[in-house]
Design a protein around this motif. Structure first.
Motif, PDB file in Angstrom:
ATOM      1  N   THR A  39       2.341 -12.330  -5.709  1.00  0.00           N
ATOM      2  CA  THR A  39       2.517 -11.129  -4.897  1.00  0.00           C
ATOM      3  C   THR A  39       3.433 -10.110  -5.548  1.00  0.00           C
ATOM      4  N   ALA A  40       4.076 -10.496  -6.642  1.00  0.00           N
ATOM      5  CA  ALA A  40       4.984  -9.563  -7.319  1.00  0.00           C
ATOM      6  C   ALA A  40       5.152 -10.010  -8.763  1.00  0.00           C
ATOM      7  N   GLY A  41       5.498  -9.046  -9.597  1.00  0.00           N
ATOM      8  CA  GLY A  41       5.650  -9.352 -11.017  1.00  0.00           C
ATOM      9  C   GLY A  41       6.732 -10.386 -11.289  1.00  0.00           C
ATOM     10  N   MET A  42       7.740 -10.433 -10.394  1.00  0.00           N
ATOM     11  CA  MET A  42       8.841 -11.361 -10.654  1.00  0.00           C
ATOM     12  C   MET A  42       8.482 -12.814 -10.368  1.00  0.00           C
ATOM     13  N   GLN A  43       7.418 -13.000  -9.598  1.00  0.00           N
ATOM     14  CA  GLN A  43       7.116 -14.346  -9.124  1.00  0.00           C
ATOM     15  C   GLN A  43       6.961 -15.386 -10.249  1.00  0.00           C
ATOM     16  N   LEU A  67      -1.708  -9.839  -5.292  1.00  0.00           N
ATOM     17  CA  LEU A  67      -2.491  -9.772  -4.065  1.00  0.00           C
ATOM     18  C   LEU A  67      -1.555  -9.962  -2.880  1.00  0.00           C
ATOM     19  N   ARG A  68      -1.561  -9.029  -1.961  1.00  0.00           N
ATOM     20  CA  ARG A  68      -0.756  -9.155  -0.745  1.00  0.00           C
ATOM     21  C   ARG A  68      -1.680  -8.956   0.440  1.00  0.00           C
ATOM     22  N   THR A  69      -1.726  -9.963   1.289  1.00  0.00           N
ATOM     23  CA  THR A  69      -2.702  -9.850   2.380  1.00  0.00           C
ATOM     24  C   THR A  69      -2.045  -9.719   3.748  1.00  0.00           C
ATOM     25  N   GLU A  85      -2.001  -3.597  -9.042  1.00  0.00           N
ATOM     26  CA  GLU A  85      -1.341  -3.976 -10.290  1.00  0.00           C
ATOM     27  C   GLU A  85       0.086  -3.442 -10.280  1.00  0.00           C
ATOM     28  N   MET A  86       1.008  -4.314 -10.654  1.00  0.00           N
ATOM     29  CA  MET A  86       2.403  -3.900 -10.671  1.00  0.00           C
ATOM     30  C   MET A  86       2.920  -3.873 -12.101  1.00  0.00           C
ATOM     31  N   LEU A  87       3.423  -2.726 -12.496  1.00  0.00           N
ATOM     32  CA  LEU A  87       4.054  -2.643 -13.804  1.00  0.00           C
ATOM     33  C   LEU A  87       5.516  -3.023 -13.617  1.00  0.00           C
TER      34      LEU A  87
HETATM   35  N1  SER Z   1      10.022  -7.472  -6.846  1.00  0.00           N
HETATM   36  C1  SER Z   1      10.103  -6.099  -6.465  1.00  0.00           C
HETATM   37  C2  SER Z   1       8.874  -5.657  -5.690  1.00  0.00           C
HETATM   38  O1  SER Z   1       7.936  -6.379  -5.583  1.00  0.00           O
HETATM   39  C3  SER Z   1      10.237  -5.246  -7.700  1.00  0.00           C
HETATM   40  O2  SER Z   1       9.313  -5.622  -8.650  1.00  0.00           O
HETATM   41  O3  SER Z   1       8.900  -4.574  -5.157  1.00  0.00           O
END
Ligand code: SER
Length: 584
Positions: A39-43, A67-69, A85-87
Motif C-alpha cells: 500500500t506504500a513504497g515504504m512497506q 493498491l489501496r482498497t 504508483e508511488m514515487l
Molecule cells: N509512506 C508515506 C505515504 O504513503 C510516504 O511515502 O504517504
C-alpha cells in the motif's frame, strides 16, 4: 509532461543526489501475511527503516506499485483510485528534515517547473508523543515558503503510520493550490473543497508504535516520502481528473464509444477497476473468496456490473485488456507477455460472475418486492447475508441495487452476521491447525524441497524452458504450476516422477548460500519473478541438479523426502499446467 517522464525525472534526480534506484516490489507482498497488498513504497523497506542494513546503502529511490482498497466505494468520483504508483525516496538513517525538504522543493520547482507561489505545506503541530515540528517549518522557510503558507496540524493530518503498529513519525505534506477560490475563511490544505491538492508527503520516521499503543524512538532517523504519479500527472497536464490523462484516456474513450447509455461514473469505475485487476493479476493475484483473492474478485465483479450498466457487450473485455496493456506498457513493459493470461483470468471470472449475477438479481428482486409490499425502506442485514451465503451475491452489489431502487441498507447488520459466520469457521480451522502444527513444519519443508526437484526434472524430461508459475503446499500434498504448452503424456509424467525419485535416492545434499541478486541470476539460479526478491537473496542448491532463489526452508538431504508420486496433471490456465503430487 507524461507520467513516464515524471517517473524518469524523479529517479534521475534522486540518483543525482546519491540515491540508488531499487526495483518496485510486487503488489502482493512476499512473506508478509499481515497485509493484503503493498500500500506504500515504504512497506517493503520496513526492516531497513528499523535498522537492518540495506545492501544498496542508506539512500534509496524507486517507483512502487500500490493498491489501496479502503476507499473502493468512492471510485467513480473524479479522484479516487485503488491502484496507483508511488514515487519515493528514502533516507535510512542518512539525511533528515533539512535535506529532504530542500530536495523536495528543488524537484517540484526546478525539475517539474511548479510555480513556488502555488505551494503550501503542512507540518506536525505537536502533542505528547512528539514536539511541534519547528525544524521542518524552518527548513521550508529557508527554501522560500513564506510563513503564511506553512500550516500546522495534529496527528490526524500530519502523522504517518501504515496500520496500527510499526515505524512512524510526523510528516510534512506539500499541496498545490489549484487556483479555485477558497471555500471560506478557514479554507486550508486540510479542507476537502478542492482548492488544495496534496502532491507529496515526507515522513520523518524516527518513532516506533507498538501494539500496546506506546511510542518509542527508533535506532535511526529515517525519511520516507511518497509522491502519487497519477495525481502529479493530472496536475502537471492541467487536467481535472486522472481519467483525463494518457494513463486512462484511451480506455475511457473506447468505453465511451462502446457504451449505449452514458454514465460517467460507471465508465470511470470500469476503467479504474480494470486497470487495478490487470496489475494485480500480473503480479500473481487470482480471484477467490478470501483475502487478496476476494479483493480482486470484487474489482472484477464490480467492473463487470458497470459494463452491464453501460450496456457494453461483455465480449469486448478481451479487447479492453489489449488496449490497456498497450496504454500501460511504457510504464510496465512486462504486461505484454502476461496479456493472454490476464485476459483469461478476467474473462473466466466475468463468466462465473454472470451466472451468480442472474441468480442473485432474481433473488434480490424478491427481497425488494417484499420490502415494498411491507412499505419498508430498509433492506435488512439478514437479507443481505442470505443473498451472500446462498447465492454468493456480494453485499456491495446488493448495496448498489438497493440504492438504485431507493432503499437504505443495513450493512452493519450484515457485517455482524458475516463476522459471526467468519468466527465460526475460524474456530473450526484453528482446531484443525492445532492438531497438525508439529507435523506441518517437517512435512511442508519436505514438499518444498520436492517442488525444486520437480521443477528441475520437468526441465530435463519435458522442456528446458519450463518455468515455475506458482506453488501451494499443505501437509497432505504439493501443487506445482508451470509454463507448458501441452498436456503431459503418460510417458512424460512417469519419467518425471522417476527422475525425482532417482534424485531422492541419490541422497543429494541441499545447501544454501546468501548472495547478491544479480550474482545469483548470473550463476544460473532459477527464480519466479526477479523483481520480487530483495537485493540480497538466498540460493538453494540441490546436488548439481537444481539451483533456485528461494527463502526456504528445505531439508538437508534429498533422501529425507521418501517416495514422490504424481497424482494429477491438469490445466491451470492458458499455457500453464498444474501437477499435484504427494510424498509417501
Ligand atoms: N509512506 C508515506 C505515504 O504513503 C510516504 O511515502 O504517504
Amino acid at each position: 509532461m507524461k507520467a513516464i517522464e515524471i517517473r524518469n525525472k524523479y529517479l534521475k534526480f534522486f540518483e543525482k543526489h546519491g540515491h540508488k534506484v531499487i526495483p518496485s516490489a510486487p503488489l502482493i507482498p512476499e512473506n508478509d501475511p499481515s497485509v493484503l497488498f503493498t500500500t506504500a513504497g515504504m512497506q517493503p523497506l520496513v526492516p531497513y527503516l528499523l535498522g537492518e542494513k540495506h545492501p544498496e546503502g542508506t539512500r534509496l529511490t524507486d517507483y512502487q506499485k500500490c493498491l489501496r482498497t479502503n476507499d473502493i466505494d468512492e471510485v467513480g468520483d473524479n479522484r479516487h483510485l485503488t491502484f496507483f504508483e508511488m514515487l519515493g525516496n528514502w533516507s535510512l538513517g542518512d539525511y533528515f528534515k533539512d535535506e529532504a525538504i530542500s530536495m523536495s522543493y528543488e524537484f517540484l520547482t526546478k525539475e517539474l517547473g511548479i510555480d513556488p507561489n502555488k505551494l503550501s505545506v503542512t507540518c506536525f503541530a505537536g502533542d505528547e508523543d512528539a514536539p511541534k515540528d519547528i525544524v521542518a517549518a524552518e527548513a521550508w522557510k529557508r527554501v522560500g515558503i513564506p510563513e503564511e503558507r506553512i500550516y500546522f496540524y495534529g496527528k490526524s493530518n500530519n502523522w504517518w503510520i501504515a496500520g496500527e503498529e510499526g515505524p512512524c513519525g510526523p510528516d510534512t505534506e506539500m499541496f498545490l493550490d489549484t487556483g479555485k477560490p477558497a471555500c471560506g475563511p478557514n479554507c486550508g490544505p486540510d479542507c476537502n473543497c478542492g482548492k488544495y491538492v496534496e502532491i507529496w508527503n515526507n515522513v520523518f520516521m524516527e518513532y516506533y508504535k507498538s501494539k500496546d499503543g506506546s511510542i518509542s524512538k527508533l535506532k535511526q532517523q529515517n525519511v520516507d516520502t511518497g509522491l502519487g504519479l497519477e495525481r502529479m500527472t493530472m496536475l502537471l497536464q492541467g487536467k481535472e481528473t486522472p481519467f483525463d490523462t494518457e494513463l486512462f484516456l484511451p480506455v475511457m474513450e473506447k468505453l465511451k464509444e462502446l457504451e449505449k447509455v452514458e454514465y460517467i461514473e460507471s465508465r470511470r469505475i470500469v476503467a479504474e477497476h480494470l486497470r487495478s485487476s490487470i496489475m494485480v493479476i500480473a503480479d500473481g493475484g487470482r480471484p477467490s473468496n478470501i483475502d487478496r483473492g476476494y479483493v480482486l474478485r470484487r474489482l472484477i465483479r464490480r467492473m463487470t456490473r458497470h459494463l452491464n450498466k453501460l450496456q457494453i457487450d461483455l465480449n469486448e473485455l478481451g479487447g479492453l485488456v489489449d488496449l490497456y496493456v498497450e496504454t500501460l506498457k511504457e510504464l510496465y513493459p512486462y504486461l505484454e507477455e502476461k496479456k493472454d493470461m490476464i485476459k483469461e483470468v478476467i474473462i473466466t471470472e466475468k463468466d462465473k460472475f454472470m451466472r451468480t449475477l442472474s441468480h442473485g438479481e432474481r433473488e434480490f428482486e424478491k427481497v425488494a418486492n417484499k420490502a415494498k409490499q411491507e412499505n419498508k425502506k430498509l433492506i435488512d442485514g439478514y437479507a443481505i447475508f442470505k443473498l451472500y451465503e446462498t447465492y454468493g451475491f456480494p453485499p456491495e452489489i446488493t448495496s448498489d441495487l438497493a440504492k438504485e431502487q431507493g432503499f437504505e441498507i443495513d450493512l452493519d447488520g450484515f457485517d455482524k452476521l458475516f463476522k459471526e459466520h467468519q468466527e465460526k469457521s475460524r474456530l473450526g480451522s484453528e482446531q484443525k491447525f492445532k492438531g497438525g502444527l508439529a507435523e506441518q513444519n517437517e512435512q511442508t519443508t519436505k514438499y518444498h524441497t520436492a517442488t525444486h526437484l520437480l521443477n528441475a526434472a520437468l526441465k530435463v524430461i519435458v522442456n528446458k524452458d519450463i518455468h515455475q508459475k506458482g506453488s501451494n503446499i499443505t501437509v497432505e500434498r504439493m501443487r506445482f504450476d508451470f509454463s507448458c504448452d501441452h498436456k503431459l503424456t503418460d510417458e512424460e509424467k512417469q519419467k518425471t516422477e522417476d527422475l525425482v525419485n532417482e534424485w531422492i535416492k541419490q541422497d543429494l545434499p541441499v545447501t544454501v548460500q546468501t548472495m547478491k541478486k544479480q550474482d545469483a541470476v548470473n550463476s544460473g539460479a532459477e527464480c519466479m519473478f526477479i523483481e520480487k526478491y530483495p537485493d540480497e537473496v538466498t540460493v538453494y542448491t540441490i546436488g548439481t541438479v537444481s539451483k533456485e532463489i528461494c527463502g526456504g526452508p528445505h531439508v538437508t538431504h534429498t533422501s529425507e523426502l521418501g517416495h514422490f508420486k504424481i497424482k494429477k496433471e491438469e490445466a491451470s490456465s492458458a499455457g500453464v499446467r498444474r501437477i499435484k503430487a504427494i510424498l509417501e
